[in-house]
Write a protein that holds these residues in place. Structure first.
Motif, PDB file in Angstrom:
ATOM      1  N   GLY A  23     128.213 -33.949  25.635  1.00  0.00           N
ATOM      2  CA  GLY A  23     126.551 -34.306  26.507  1.00  0.00           C
ATOM      3  C   GLY A  23     126.837 -35.162  27.495  1.00  0.00           C
ATOM      4  O   GLY A  23     127.949 -35.461  28.070  1.00  0.00           O
ATOM      5  N   GLY A  41     124.860 -39.555  24.641  1.00  0.00           N
ATOM      6  CA  GLY A  41     124.921 -39.142  23.239  1.00  0.00           C
ATOM      7  C   GLY A  41     123.723 -39.279  22.529  1.00  0.00           C
ATOM      8  O   GLY A  41     122.927 -38.726  22.255  1.00  0.00           O
ATOM      9  N   CYS A  57     131.041 -37.731  25.948  1.00  0.00           N
ATOM     10  CA  CYS A  57     129.574 -37.871  26.768  1.00  0.00           C
ATOM     11  C   CYS A  57     130.201 -39.140  27.488  1.00  0.00           C
ATOM     12  O   CYS A  57     130.620 -40.177  26.925  1.00  0.00           O
TER      13      CYS A  57
END
Length: 449
Positions: free
Chosen positions: A271, A274, A292
């Motif tokens: 991502g 997160g 992330c």
């Protein structure tokens, strides 16, 4: 007793098959070829609807109009309309969705809206719901003004999209730029939310140099005549930003309203951010946040956050961040033109027993370089923001994973400090931590026990 049970079994087996099917249908309403999902839901208010295995195409949103309604079963719902969500729930209680699959076909995956939109709901349950290829600028699951919602054991895969982040309406920024954007779970102005055991993963839109070049990510699309108050002169002149990887796997926002949230045992991979918190009284525990560039942050008046027993892997800017934001402020008495404000400062939190490893080895390292700090206790965005206060850091590990590499060059830490602390922060306590030094040491300040 045995003879009674045997008699009932024989009686049940002697019933015609049609009679058994009718009784099952009465007990468990089932979607059939004679009715659409929406028609069956409307015909069976307040009951759970079984969705048999198979594909069900829809082009309009499914609207839950009764308390206690919902869907469960192995069926797969395919939304062919990019302008419509899958499910909308407003002003309802006790609604549940279990075990279903939601997806979009090729060419219809990018959207500006949610997959599941729930507003003003109580005791909502999303359990083992799978959502794939719903690429949205909003959230895949979006909750607003909900109480005691549960999002559990769900799988969200490929939720991000190419977009434009337009900040021209804000006097703080004043520009718009190309970006990757999208969030998995968005909880806004809600209380008592449980987010547990979910898997949120982006597999395709990763922050690589090739993707950045292809979509001109970070480049300005437009800018105002006047520079924003929080925009650096360098950013304004070069007309590009580094933070073009936007969105959060999980975000709980509306800092003066969201309260009592549990984020437990989730797995987050690839991502941007997160876990993003603008909330009070939150437990963040037993999560794995991997690759992330920001592991998690709590800001804008986030108080009483317990960050305990998590794994943060391959983050590049920071893994755990506590920081006042533009919406952080101290209590204010009423004035002639302003109502009284309750305290919305940041702190009163615990960071304990977390492991931070492989820091600086994520996909975004080429963007941020070795300039990150695994634990960041930062200053506010504006001078008037109240400083961070009252934080305990205990039993955490920050490990320079480079020291296990074979070559000496790769053994150097990919961060500045293990812990960076704003010098205005007060009452910060450290005990029983293991912090491998960064390039400039363990911390920019003496770590007081």
């Amino acid at each position: 007793m045995r003879s009674t049970l045997l008699f009932l079994l024989i009686l049940f087996l002697s019933l015609p098959a049609t009679s058994i099917a009718q009784q099952a249908k009465q007990a468990f309403p089932i979607v059939t070829s004679n009715q659409t999902i929406q028609e069956t839901l409307d015909a069976q208010p307040g009951r759970m609807l079984f969705l048999p295995a198979g594909d069900y195409e829809i082009s309009e949103k499914l609207v839950i109009r009764s308390d206690g309604s919902g869907l469960y079963g192995p069926g797969r719902i395919i939304q062919t309309n990019p302008e419509a969500p899958f499910i909308e729930i407003e002003h309802r209680a006790g609604v549940q969705f279990r075990d279903i699959v939601l997806t979009r076909p090729e060419g219809k995956q990018s959207t500006a809206i949610e997959a599941v939109n729930a507003r003003d709901c109580q005791d909502l349950v999303l359990d083992n719901v799978t959502v794939k290829n719903h690429r949205t600028r909003s959230g895949v699951f979006y909750l607003l003004n909900c109480k005691n919602a549960t999002i559990r054991n769900c799988t969200i895969t490929n939720y991000m999209r190419i977009a434009v982040d337009d900040r021209t309406a804000s006097p703080d920024w004043g520009y718009a730029f190309h970006c990757i954007d999208g969030s998995g779970i968005v909880v806004n102005a809600s209380t008592g939310t449980l987010i547990q055991g979910n898997r949120i993963t982006e597999q395709e839109l990763l922050p690589t140099p090739e993707v950045q070049e292809k979509y001109q990510l970070g480049q300005f699309v437009k800018k105002n005549d006047t520079k924003g108050a929080l925009t650096s002169q360098q950013t304004w002149e070069q007309e590009s930003v580094k933070n073009w990887h936007q969105g959060s796997a999980i975000i709980v926002t509306s800092p003066a309203a969201s309260d009592r949230t549990q984020i437990l045992g989730n797995t987050i991979e690839n991502g941007a951010q997160g876990i993003d918190l603008h909330s009070d009284h939150v437990i963040v525990s037993q999560n794995i946040v991997s690759n992330c560039f920001v592991g998690m942050k709590a800001m804008h008046g986030s108080r009483h956050i317990a960050i305990i027993g998590n794994q943060f892997i391959k983050n590049d800017l920071w893994s755990i961040g506590l920081m006042p934001g533009a919406a952080s402020y101290a209590a204010q008495a009423a004035a002639k033109d302003q109502p009284a404000k309750s305290d919305n400062s940041d702190g009163g939190s615990i960071i304990a027993n977390n492991i931070i490893s492989e820091f600086g080895f994520g996909n975004a390292h080429w963007i941020w370089g070795d300039n990150g700090n695994p634990i960041l206790l930062d200053s506010g965005q504006k001078p008037e923001n109240t400083p961070l206060a009252d934080v305990i850091l205990q039993g955490n590990i920050v490990q320079n994973s480079g020291r296990f590499e074979a070559t000496k060059k790769n053994q150097q830490p990919r961060y500045v400090y293990a812990v960076r602390v704003d010098r205005k922060a007060t009452n910060i306590h450290f005990s029983n931590n293991i912090f491998d030094p960064g390039r400039e040491g363990v911390s920019n300040v003496e770590l007081k026990k």
